[in-house]
Design a protein around this motif. Sequence first.
Motif, PDB file in Angstrom:
ATOM      1  N   LEU A 143     -44.638 -16.536  10.052  1.00  0.00           N
ATOM      2  CA  LEU A 143     -45.306 -15.994   8.233  1.00  0.00           C
ATOM      3  C   LEU A 143     -45.664 -16.884   7.102  1.00  0.00           C
ATOM      4  N   THR A 144     -46.411 -16.577   6.296  1.00  0.00           N
ATOM      5  CA  THR A 144     -46.694 -17.734   5.067  1.00  0.00           C
ATOM      6  C   THR A 144     -46.253 -16.549   4.011  1.00  0.00           C
ATOM      7  N   VAL A 145     -46.322 -17.335   3.154  1.00  0.00           N
ATOM      8  CA  VAL A 145     -46.222 -16.513   1.751  1.00  0.00           C
ATOM      9  C   VAL A 145     -46.505 -17.952   0.410  1.00  0.00           C
ATOM     10  N   THR A 146     -47.209 -17.409  -0.602  1.00  0.00           N
ATOM     11  CA  THR A 146     -47.785 -17.442  -1.452  1.00  0.00           C
ATOM     12  C   THR A 146     -46.873 -16.924  -2.916  1.00  0.00           C
ATOM     13  N   HIS A 147     -46.574 -18.189  -4.102  1.00  0.00           N
ATOM     14  CA  HIS A 147     -46.101 -17.992  -5.105  1.00  0.00           C
ATOM     15  C   HIS A 147     -46.714 -18.616  -6.253  1.00  0.00           C
ATOM     16  N   GLN A 148     -47.198 -17.774  -7.108  1.00  0.00           N
ATOM     17  CA  GLN A 148     -46.739 -18.123  -8.272  1.00  0.00           C
ATOM     18  C   GLN A 148     -46.514 -17.527  -9.263  1.00  0.00           C
ATOM     19  N   LEU A 149     -46.003 -18.765 -10.708  1.00  0.00           N
ATOM     20  CA  LEU A 149     -45.578 -18.125 -11.380  1.00  0.00           C
ATOM     21  C   LEU A 149     -45.508 -17.613 -12.454  1.00  0.00           C
ATOM     22  N   ARG A 150     -46.989 -16.797 -12.692  1.00  0.00           N
ATOM     23  CA  ARG A 150     -47.060 -15.744 -13.937  1.00  0.00           C
ATOM     24  C   ARG A 150     -48.231 -15.300 -12.838  1.00  0.00           C
ATOM     25  N   ALA A 151     -48.265 -13.890 -13.089  1.00  0.00           N
ATOM     26  CA  ALA A 151     -48.933 -12.952 -12.306  1.00  0.00           C
ATOM     27  C   ALA A 151     -50.241 -14.067 -13.037  1.00  0.00           C
ATOM     28  N   THR A 152     -50.753 -14.864 -13.664  1.00  0.00           N
ATOM     29  CA  THR A 152     -52.300 -14.629 -14.966  1.00  0.00           C
ATOM     30  C   THR A 152     -51.919 -16.041 -14.367  1.00  0.00           C
ATOM     31  N   ASP A 153     -50.971 -17.152 -13.727  1.00  0.00           N
ATOM     32  CA  ASP A 153     -51.397 -18.076 -13.172  1.00  0.00           C
ATOM     33  C   ASP A 153     -52.020 -18.305 -12.101  1.00  0.00           C
ATOM     34  N   PRO A 154     -53.495 -19.193 -12.142  1.00  0.00           N
ATOM     35  CA  PRO A 154     -54.235 -19.519 -11.018  1.00  0.00           C
ATOM     36  C   PRO A 154     -53.913 -20.092 -10.015  1.00  0.00           C
ATOM     37  N   THR A 155     -52.591 -20.685 -10.405  1.00  0.00           N
ATOM     38  CA  THR A 155     -52.214 -21.833  -9.435  1.00  0.00           C
ATOM     39  C   THR A 155     -51.571 -21.226  -7.852  1.00  0.00           C
ATOM     40  N   THR A 156     -50.700 -21.536  -7.522  1.00  0.00           N
ATOM     41  CA  THR A 156     -50.370 -20.994  -6.037  1.00  0.00           C
ATOM     42  C   THR A 156     -49.453 -22.313  -5.157  1.00  0.00           C
ATOM     43  N   GLU A 157     -48.464 -21.617  -4.696  1.00  0.00           N
ATOM     44  CA  GLU A 157     -48.316 -22.707  -3.552  1.00  0.00           C
ATOM     45  C   GLU A 157     -47.581 -21.526  -2.631  1.00  0.00           C
ATOM     46  N   SER A 158     -48.043 -22.804  -1.330  1.00  0.00           N
ATOM     47  CA  SER A 158     -48.247 -21.657  -0.041  1.00  0.00           C
ATOM     48  C   SER A 158     -46.514 -22.022   0.770  1.00  0.00           C
ATOM     49  N   GLU A 159     -45.160 -21.735   1.383  1.00  0.00           N
ATOM     50  CA  GLU A 159     -44.975 -21.694   2.199  1.00  0.00           C
ATOM     51  C   GLU A 159     -45.130 -21.336   4.041  1.00  0.00           C
ATOM     52  N   ASN A 160     -45.371 -21.703   4.311  1.00  0.00           N
ATOM     53  CA  ASN A 160     -45.917 -20.660   6.328  1.00  0.00           C
ATOM     54  C   ASN A 160     -44.730 -21.530   7.148  1.00  0.00           C
ATOM     55  N   LEU A 161     -43.585 -20.443   7.278  1.00  0.00           N
ATOM     56  CA  LEU A 161     -42.019 -20.648   8.408  1.00  0.00           C
ATOM     57  C   LEU A 161     -42.579 -20.127   9.593  1.00  0.00           C
ATOM     58  N   VAL A 162     -42.475 -20.862  11.273  1.00  0.00           N
ATOM     59  CA  VAL A 162     -42.652 -20.051  12.435  1.00  0.00           C
ATOM     60  C   VAL A 162     -41.084 -20.484  12.440  1.00  0.00           C
ATOM     61  N   THR A 163     -40.712 -19.191  13.492  1.00  0.00           N
ATOM     62  CA  THR A 163     -39.572 -19.526  13.889  1.00  0.00           C
ATOM     63  C   THR A 163     -39.498 -18.376  14.989  1.00  0.00           C
ATOM     64  N   GLU A 164     -38.508 -18.712  15.977  1.00  0.00           N
ATOM     65  CA  GLU A 164     -37.931 -17.713  16.997  1.00  0.00           C
ATOM     66  C   GLU A 164     -37.052 -17.016  17.307  1.00  0.00           C
ATOM     67  N   LEU A 165     -37.395 -15.389  17.331  1.00  0.00           N
ATOM     68  CA  LEU A 165     -36.710 -14.320  17.070  1.00  0.00           C
ATOM     69  C   LEU A 165     -35.801 -14.247  18.362  1.00  0.00           C
ATOM     70  N   PHE A 166     -34.615 -14.701  18.682  1.00  0.00           N
ATOM     71  CA  PHE A 166     -33.594 -14.121  19.596  1.00  0.00           C
ATOM     72  C   PHE A 166     -33.007 -12.769  19.494  1.00  0.00           C
ATOM     73  N   LEU A 167     -32.810 -11.782  20.079  1.00  0.00           N
ATOM     74  CA  LEU A 167     -32.185 -10.450  20.737  1.00  0.00           C
ATOM     75  C   LEU A 167     -31.680 -10.196  21.544  1.00  0.00           C
ATOM     76  N   ARG A 168     -30.392 -10.806  21.185  1.00  0.00           N
ATOM     77  CA  ARG A 168     -29.112 -10.506  22.028  1.00  0.00           C
ATOM     78  C   ARG A 168     -29.178  -9.345  23.234  1.00  0.00           C
ATOM     79  N   ASN A 169     -29.077  -8.614  22.841  1.00  0.00           N
ATOM     80  CA  ASN A 169     -29.076  -6.789  23.029  1.00  0.00           C
ATOM     81  C   ASN A 169     -30.096  -6.483  23.704  1.00  0.00           C
ATOM     82  N   GLY A 170     -31.054  -7.515  23.685  1.00  0.00           N
ATOM     83  CA  GLY A 170     -32.146  -6.970  24.380  1.00  0.00           C
ATOM     84  C   GLY A 170     -32.589  -7.022  26.188  1.00  0.00           C
TER      85      GLY A 170
END
Length: 170
Positions: A143-170
Amino acid sequence: QSTLHKVRRHGRGVTIIEVLITIVISAIALFALVPPFIAEGSFFRKGKRQTEAQRDAQMVLRAMARVARESGGYDASVPGVVTFTNAPTCGGGPVTFTLLAGGVFHQQCGVNPPTILIDGVRSKVTSFTPSQIIANKLVQINLTVTHQLRATDPTTESENLVTELFLRNG
């Protein structure tokens, strides 16, 4: 010696040259202090954007993990979509997490109206890739999410998260 000469010689006043030199030195000192304050403000805004992107990405992953832990299986065959089946949080029905146009990301429980997790205004999901690792047991989420402080702000920062989800009941 005249009285005027004695007053000038023993007076405590300053000349116009001394005043001008003081003003010039003060101006140089003030201009030397401005760049660090501008840089500090820039670092603060960058850190705030990064923190907001991290917070939003973690919030989405926590919502997914909560559903995944209790579900009986998943389907990650459609790009940008992961559906967890037999989810007790949805009365045993499916819960779908979907990346929509404009960076909007939502969760939908069965036929109920979707819950918007990221609205695509200041925070946007730019990448969502669920991948099967072990069928109905383990799914990897990128998952990669970018954020800007204001909708008109051209500068953004991104955060990339990688995780594994285990399904207990699967």
